[in-house]
Design a protein around this motif. Structure first.
Motif, PDB file in Angstrom:
ATOM      1  N   TYR A 190       1.087  -1.030  -0.155  1.00 35.46           N
ATOM      2  CA  TYR A 190      -0.091  -0.144   0.121  1.00 35.46           C
ATOM      3  C   TYR A 190       0.735   1.129  -0.196  1.00 35.46           C
ATOM      4  O   TYR A 190       0.333   2.138  -0.503  1.00 35.46           O
ATOM      5  N   HIS A 191       2.432   1.167   0.832  1.00 36.02           N
ATOM      6  CA  HIS A 191       2.901   2.485   1.209  1.00 36.02           C
ATOM      7  C   HIS A 191       3.352   2.647  -0.421  1.00 36.02           C
ATOM      8  O   HIS A 191       3.830   3.394  -0.368  1.00 36.02           O
ATOM      9  N   GLN A 192       4.555   1.242  -0.787  1.00 31.53           N
ATOM     10  CA  GLN A 192       4.351   1.482  -2.316  1.00 31.53           C
ATOM     11  C   GLN A 192       3.975   1.934  -3.347  1.00 31.53           C
ATOM     12  O   GLN A 192       3.883   2.958  -4.418  1.00 31.53           O
ATOM     13  N   ALA A 193       2.738   2.183  -3.286  1.00 25.38           N
ATOM     14  CA  ALA A 193       1.024   2.277  -4.505  1.00 25.38           C
ATOM     15  C   ALA A 193       1.336   3.909  -4.269  1.00 25.38           C
ATOM     16  O   ALA A 193       1.484   4.524  -5.294  1.00 25.38           O
ATOM     17  N   LEU A 194       1.171   4.382  -3.262  1.00 21.46           N
ATOM     18  CA  LEU A 194       1.094   5.548  -2.395  1.00 21.46           C
ATOM     19  C   LEU A 194       2.218   6.171  -3.578  1.00 21.46           C
ATOM     20  O   LEU A 194       2.209   7.234  -3.712  1.00 21.46           O
ATOM     21  N   PHE A 195       3.191   6.372  -3.195  1.00 19.49           N
ATOM     22  CA  PHE A 195       4.701   6.601  -3.556  1.00 19.49           C
ATOM     23  C   PHE A 195       4.561   6.976  -5.009  1.00 19.49           C
ATOM     24  O   PHE A 195       5.463   7.586  -5.495  1.00 19.49           O
ATOM     25  N   ARG A 196       4.250   5.224  -5.584  1.00 14.97           N
ATOM     26  CA  ARG A 196       4.387   5.327  -7.206  1.00 14.97           C
ATOM     27  C   ARG A 196       3.520   6.677  -7.858  1.00 14.97           C
ATOM     28  O   ARG A 196       3.871   7.507  -8.932  1.00 14.97           O
ATOM     29  N   LYS A 197       1.960   6.233  -6.830  1.00 11.57           N
ATOM     30  CA  LYS A 197       0.964   7.579  -7.400  1.00 11.57           C
ATOM     31  C   LYS A 197       1.783   9.133  -7.446  1.00 11.57           C
ATOM     32  O   LYS A 197       0.964   9.467  -8.082  1.00 11.57           O
ATOM     33  N   TYR A 198       2.124   8.997  -6.222  1.00 10.83           N
ATOM     34  CA  TYR A 198       2.357  10.451  -6.293  1.00 10.83           C
ATOM     35  C   TYR A 198       4.046  11.260  -6.420  1.00 10.83           C
ATOM     36  O   TYR A 198       3.617  12.458  -6.350  1.00 10.83           O
ATOM     37  N   LEU A 199       4.958  10.316  -6.711  1.00 12.33           N
ATOM     38  CA  LEU A 199       5.740  10.308  -7.111  1.00 12.33           C
ATOM     39  C   LEU A 199       6.408  11.780  -7.633  1.00 12.33           C
ATOM     40  O   LEU A 199       6.471  12.373  -7.837  1.00 12.33           O
ATOM     41  N   PRO A 200       5.271  11.574  -9.203  1.00 14.29           N
ATOM     42  CA  PRO A 200       5.175  12.994 -10.550  1.00 14.29           C
ATOM     43  C   PRO A 200       5.350  13.553  -9.568  1.00 14.29           C
ATOM     44  O   PRO A 200       5.487  14.980  -9.758  1.00 14.29           O
ATOM     45  N   ILE A 202       5.663  14.639  -6.589  1.00 13.43           N
ATOM     46  CA  ILE A 202       6.155  15.287  -5.676  1.00 13.43           C
ATOM     47  C   ILE A 202       7.580  15.762  -6.836  1.00 13.43           C
ATOM     48  O   ILE A 202       8.084  16.832  -5.952  1.00 13.43           O
ATOM     49  N   VAL A 203       7.977  15.114  -7.306  1.00 10.95           N
ATOM     50  CA  VAL A 203       9.106  15.219  -8.762  1.00 10.95           C
ATOM     51  C   VAL A 203       8.939  16.902  -8.557  1.00 10.95           C
ATOM     52  O   VAL A 203       9.611  17.482  -9.018  1.00 10.95           O
ATOM     53  N   LEU A 204       7.482  17.354  -9.213  1.00  4.67           N
ATOM     54  CA  LEU A 204       7.312  18.533 -10.194  1.00  4.67           C
ATOM     55  C   LEU A 204       7.119  18.518  -8.859  1.00  4.67           C
ATOM     56  O   LEU A 204       8.084  20.759  -9.096  1.00  4.67           O
ATOM     57  N   VAL A 205       6.826  19.014  -7.745  1.00  8.49           N
ATOM     58  CA  VAL A 205       6.745  20.515  -6.603  1.00  8.49           C
ATOM     59  C   VAL A 205       8.429  20.723  -6.227  1.00  8.49           C
ATOM     60  O   VAL A 205       8.467  21.966  -5.974  1.00  8.49           O
ATOM     61  N   GLY A 206       9.157  19.474  -6.466  1.00  5.98           N
ATOM     62  CA  GLY A 206      10.815  19.714  -6.397  1.00  5.98           C
ATOM     63  C   GLY A 206      11.459  20.716  -7.491  1.00  5.98           C
ATOM     64  O   GLY A 206      12.020  21.383  -7.014  1.00  5.98           O
ATOM     65  N   VAL A 207      10.297  20.750  -8.239  1.00  2.00           N
ATOM     66  CA  VAL A 207      11.255  21.034  -9.744  1.00  2.00           C
ATOM     67  C   VAL A 207      10.730  22.353  -9.182  1.00  2.00           C
ATOM     68  O   VAL A 207      11.539  23.154  -9.669  1.00  2.00           O
ATOM     69  N   VAL A 208       9.354  22.809  -8.673  1.00  2.00           N
ATOM     70  CA  VAL A 208       8.847  24.309  -9.010  1.00  2.00           C
ATOM     71  C   VAL A 208       9.160  24.901  -7.707  1.00  2.00           C
ATOM     72  O   VAL A 208      10.828  26.071  -8.088  1.00  2.00           O
ATOM     73  N   LEU A 209      10.148  23.937  -6.699  1.00  2.00           N
ATOM     74  CA  LEU A 209      10.903  24.937  -6.072  1.00  2.00           C
ATOM     75  C   LEU A 209      11.916  25.139  -5.833  1.00  2.00           C
ATOM     76  O   LEU A 209      12.719  26.164  -5.845  1.00  2.00           O
ATOM     77  N   LEU A 210      12.862  24.423  -6.535  1.00  2.00           N
ATOM     78  CA  LEU A 210      14.351  24.245  -7.197  1.00  2.00           C
ATOM     79  C   LEU A 210      14.484  25.763  -7.418  1.00  2.00           C
ATOM     80  O   LEU A 210      15.212  26.431  -7.803  1.00  2.00           O
ATOM     81  N   MET A 211      13.208  26.160  -9.173  1.00  2.00           N
ATOM     82  CA  MET A 211      13.384  26.409 -10.169  1.00  2.00           C
ATOM     83  C   MET A 211      12.927  27.775  -9.242  1.00  2.00           C
ATOM     84  O   MET A 211      13.855  29.278  -9.611  1.00  2.00           O
ATOM     85  N   LEU A 212      11.965  28.190  -8.132  1.00  3.29           N
ATOM     86  CA  LEU A 212      11.889  29.580  -7.641  1.00  3.29           C
ATOM     87  C   LEU A 212      13.176  30.275  -6.972  1.00  3.29           C
ATOM     88  O   LEU A 212      13.820  31.064  -6.948  1.00  3.29           O
ATOM     89  N   ILE A 213      13.683  29.278  -6.045  1.00  5.46           N
ATOM     90  CA  ILE A 213      14.858  29.108  -5.443  1.00  5.46           C
ATOM     91  C   ILE A 213      16.109  30.056  -6.024  1.00  5.46           C
ATOM     92  O   ILE A 213      16.325  30.609  -5.687  1.00  5.46           O
ATOM     93  N   LEU A 214      15.711  29.466  -7.458  1.00 10.46           N
ATOM     94  CA  LEU A 214      17.526  29.562  -8.043  1.00 10.46           C
ATOM     95  C   LEU A 214      16.861  31.074  -8.619  1.00 10.46           C
ATOM     96  O   LEU A 214      17.929  31.974  -9.290  1.00 10.46           O
ATOM     97  N   LYS A 215      15.760  31.145  -8.914  1.00  9.97           N
ATOM     98  CA  LYS A 215      15.072  32.445  -9.259  1.00  9.97           C
ATOM     99  C   LYS A 215      15.423  33.659  -8.368  1.00  9.97           C
ATOM    100  O   LYS A 215      15.589  34.886  -9.319  1.00  9.97           O
TER     101      LYS A 215
END
Length: 218
Positions: A190-200, A202-215
């Motif tokens: 169940y935990h693995q399924a949740l992680f796979r479901k929300y991984l994209p 999480i990655v997207l939010v991480g990328v946006v945050l990284l871009m904002l920090i760099l900006k």
């Protein structure tokens, strides 16, 4: 082929001697437990057990002789092994054991007090390994009335309800353990399924945050 040999006092089931190859002990553990169950049934029985009996258990058969109502000599063989040889093997053990220890049996308090008798058991067992040897063929040709009259029963009939309940308890415990393991695995999945479901996400939010920090940093 003789696989297991046990000698016990009938009044209390106390094991006196045993013959079992050490390298095969793990294979025979369940049958050794059944043998001890047979001894316990004898000790608890209000009636006198038969002096000779064969008891089928899966691919094997227990054979036993009771000497004078005091000592039980029991062996386990493959089902195809000749009954005559099994009982003649037990007769040889009975004769030697009673000669050596007959006067000491009543006073024994500890299990396997005569464990040294294993040497004679192993030596005698070798003589009965192959039912096709000339010696054993001659013994098979002897007409032994006692062997013809030996009763054959099933291990479940002999050990009765007690063992069936023990097996049910064991199966219940196994099922309970399996259920617990299944629950743990299901939780992990169940935990693995949740992680796979929300991984994209999480990655997207991480990328946006990284871009904002760099900006804002530059």
């Amino acid at each position: 082929m003789v696989r297991l040999t046990l000698i016990a006092r009938t009044r209390d089931g106390l094991p006196l001697a045993e013959g079992l190859d050490a390298d095969k002990e793990h294979e025979m553990y369940a049958y050794k437990s059944q043998a001890k169950g047979i001894f316990k049934k004898m000790a608890a029985s209000a009636s006198k057990p038969p002096e000779r009996m064969s008891i089928e258990s899966g691919p094997f058969t227990f054979h036993y002789i009771i000497d004078g109502g005091e000592v039980c000599y029991l062996t386990l063989t493959e089902k195809a092994y000749p009954k005559k040889l099994a009982f003649q093997y037990l007769e040889e053990l009975l004769s030697e054991f009673s000669r050596l220890y007959g006067g000491q049996i009543d006073g024994v308090t500890r299990p396997y007090a005569f464990i040294k008798f294993d040497t004679f058991i192993q030596k005698t067992k070798k003589l009965y390994l192959d039912s096709r040897t000339q010696r054993n063929i001659q013994k098979l040709n002897q007409d032994i009335a006692e062997v013809h009259a030996v009763m054959t029963r099933n291990i479940q009939d002999v050990l009765g309800q007690g063992e069936r309940l023990d097996r049910m308890t064991e199966m219940s415990n196994m099922l309970s353990q399996d259920a617990k393991q299944f629950a743990v695995k299901a939780k992990d999945l169940y935990h693995q399924a949740l992680f796979r479901k929300y991984l994209p996400l999480i990655v997207l939010v991480g990328v946006v945050l990284l871009m904002l920090i760099l900006k804002f940093a530059f």
